[in-house]
Design an enzyme around this catalytic site. Sequence first.
Site, PDB file in Angstrom:
ATOM      1  N   ARG A   1      -9.577 -35.022 -16.751  1.00  0.00           N
ATOM      2  CA  ARG A   1     -10.532 -35.952 -16.486  1.00  0.00           C
ATOM      3  C   ARG A   1     -10.772 -36.530 -14.971  1.00  0.00           C
ATOM      4  O   ARG A   1      -9.584 -36.618 -14.416  1.00  0.00           O
ATOM      5  CB  ARG A   1     -10.394 -37.377 -17.201  1.00  0.00           C
ATOM      6  CG  ARG A   1     -10.827 -37.498 -18.617  1.00  0.00           C
ATOM      7  CD  ARG A   1     -10.503 -38.783 -19.448  1.00  0.00           C
ATOM      8  NE  ARG A   1     -11.432 -39.675 -18.825  1.00  0.00           N
ATOM      9  CZ  ARG A   1     -12.594 -39.921 -19.246  1.00  0.00           C
ATOM     10  NH1 ARG A   1     -13.244 -39.090 -20.336  1.00  0.00           N
ATOM     11  NH2 ARG A   1     -13.367 -41.122 -18.892  1.00  0.00           N
TER      12      ARG A   1
ATOM     13  N   ASN B   1      -1.820 -34.734  -7.903  1.00  0.00           N
ATOM     14  CA  ASN B   1      -2.381 -33.984  -9.169  1.00  0.00           C
ATOM     15  C   ASN B   1      -1.804 -32.349  -8.927  1.00  0.00           C
ATOM     16  O   ASN B   1      -1.669 -32.002  -7.633  1.00  0.00           O
ATOM     17  CB  ASN B   1      -3.989 -33.507  -9.029  1.00  0.00           C
ATOM     18  CG  ASN B   1      -4.320 -32.440 -10.162  1.00  0.00           C
ATOM     19  OD1 ASN B   1      -3.972 -32.566 -11.389  1.00  0.00           O
ATOM     20  ND2 ASN B   1      -5.480 -31.750  -9.539  1.00  0.00           N
TER      21      ASN B   1
ATOM     22  N   HIS C   1      -2.809 -28.191  -9.232  1.00  0.00           N
ATOM     23  CA  HIS C   1      -3.761 -27.230  -9.506  1.00  0.00           C
ATOM     24  C   HIS C   1      -3.495 -25.910  -9.479  1.00  0.00           C
ATOM     25  O   HIS C   1      -2.775 -25.381  -8.497  1.00  0.00           O
ATOM     26  CB  HIS C   1      -4.909 -27.578  -8.526  1.00  0.00           C
ATOM     27  CG  HIS C   1      -6.213 -26.675  -8.761  1.00  0.00           C
ATOM     28  ND1 HIS C   1      -6.947 -27.016  -9.969  1.00  0.00           N
ATOM     29  CD2 HIS C   1      -6.672 -25.573  -8.242  1.00  0.00           C
ATOM     30  CE1 HIS C   1      -7.954 -25.858  -9.931  1.00  0.00           C
ATOM     31  NE2 HIS C   1      -7.757 -25.174  -8.842  1.00  0.00           N
TER      32      HIS C   1
ATOM     33  N   ASP D   1      -8.475 -37.557  -4.896  1.00  0.00           N
ATOM     34  CA  ASP D   1      -9.510 -38.496  -4.372  1.00  0.00           C
ATOM     35  C   ASP D   1     -10.683 -38.308  -5.269  1.00  0.00           C
ATOM     36  O   ASP D   1     -10.387 -37.764  -6.482  1.00  0.00           O
ATOM     37  CB  ASP D   1      -9.988 -37.993  -2.853  1.00  0.00           C
ATOM     38  CG  ASP D   1     -10.753 -36.731  -2.803  1.00  0.00           C
ATOM     39  OD1 ASP D   1     -10.852 -35.984  -3.726  1.00  0.00           O
ATOM     40  OD2 ASP D   1     -10.812 -36.238  -1.622  1.00  0.00           O
TER      41      ASP D   1
ATOM     42  N   ASP E   1     -10.581 -31.813  -7.109  1.00  0.00           N
ATOM     43  CA  ASP E   1      -9.343 -30.828  -6.569  1.00  0.00           C
ATOM     44  C   ASP E   1      -9.404 -30.901  -4.896  1.00  0.00           C
ATOM     45  O   ASP E   1      -9.239 -29.814  -4.199  1.00  0.00           O
ATOM     46  CB  ASP E   1      -9.364 -29.374  -7.242  1.00  0.00           C
ATOM     47  CG  ASP E   1      -9.048 -29.634  -8.572  1.00  0.00           C
ATOM     48  OD1 ASP E   1      -8.166 -30.413  -9.142  1.00  0.00           O
ATOM     49  OD2 ASP E   1      -9.802 -28.703  -9.298  1.00  0.00           O
TER      50      ASP E   1
END
Length: 205
Positions: free
Chosen positions: A95, A111, A113, A145, A149
């Site tokens: 999300r 995060n 990725h 942010d 990504d």
Amino acid sequence: MVARPLPIGILVSGRGSNMEAIADAVACGSVPARIQVVISDRPEARALELARRRGLKACCLEPRDYPSRQAYDQALAATLKKEGVELVVLAGFMRLLSQDFLDQFPDGVINIHPALLPAFPGLNAQRKAWEYGVKFSGCTVHFVDAGTDTGPIIAQAVVPVKDDDTPETLAARILVEEHRLYPEVIKWLAEGRVTMQGRRVKVKI
Ligand code: GAR
């Protein structure tokens, strides 16, 4: 460098292999962090079951139980704050988080990725890289942010793409690097070795 354990919260939506890699690294003492809570937005996420089996505090906050995205993000932030979380770790959390949420954890949401950003953001990154025909791909750990990504890059790991790769074999090779890189970055953050100048992130080795 001696560091106090950094209180982290891990947000998940699915399989939970990165959550497990982080939990293993914390458990064996190689990452000076404490996992305060694991939160999923999907009740069926395997990650929830895996977290509970390890004795970690784990819960589900389902978006459909909240009237708006803002209300959901508020509840999520409140739960993390209540648990004393200082670093929010997205590990396959699918999300987008609102600016209101991010404002509550300044430079405190990261995060992972499965591509070399800024190439191939969004869903199915490994397949997109394979279809494009790149010769190298990898994974990226970045501050989050409000974009998809797009936040400042902390670290990347590169893997080759082989001629006989399929999207699945490439994804598996990238995943090995994810499991190595993500705990390492959390260790750097816990040890206060990461600084930022604008978008440029520096790590003191
Ligand atoms: C991982 O490959 C992670 O990089 C990716 O989801 C997978 C989650 O696996 N995240 C994204 O694509 C975010 N844009 P896991 O649940 O086994 O850790």
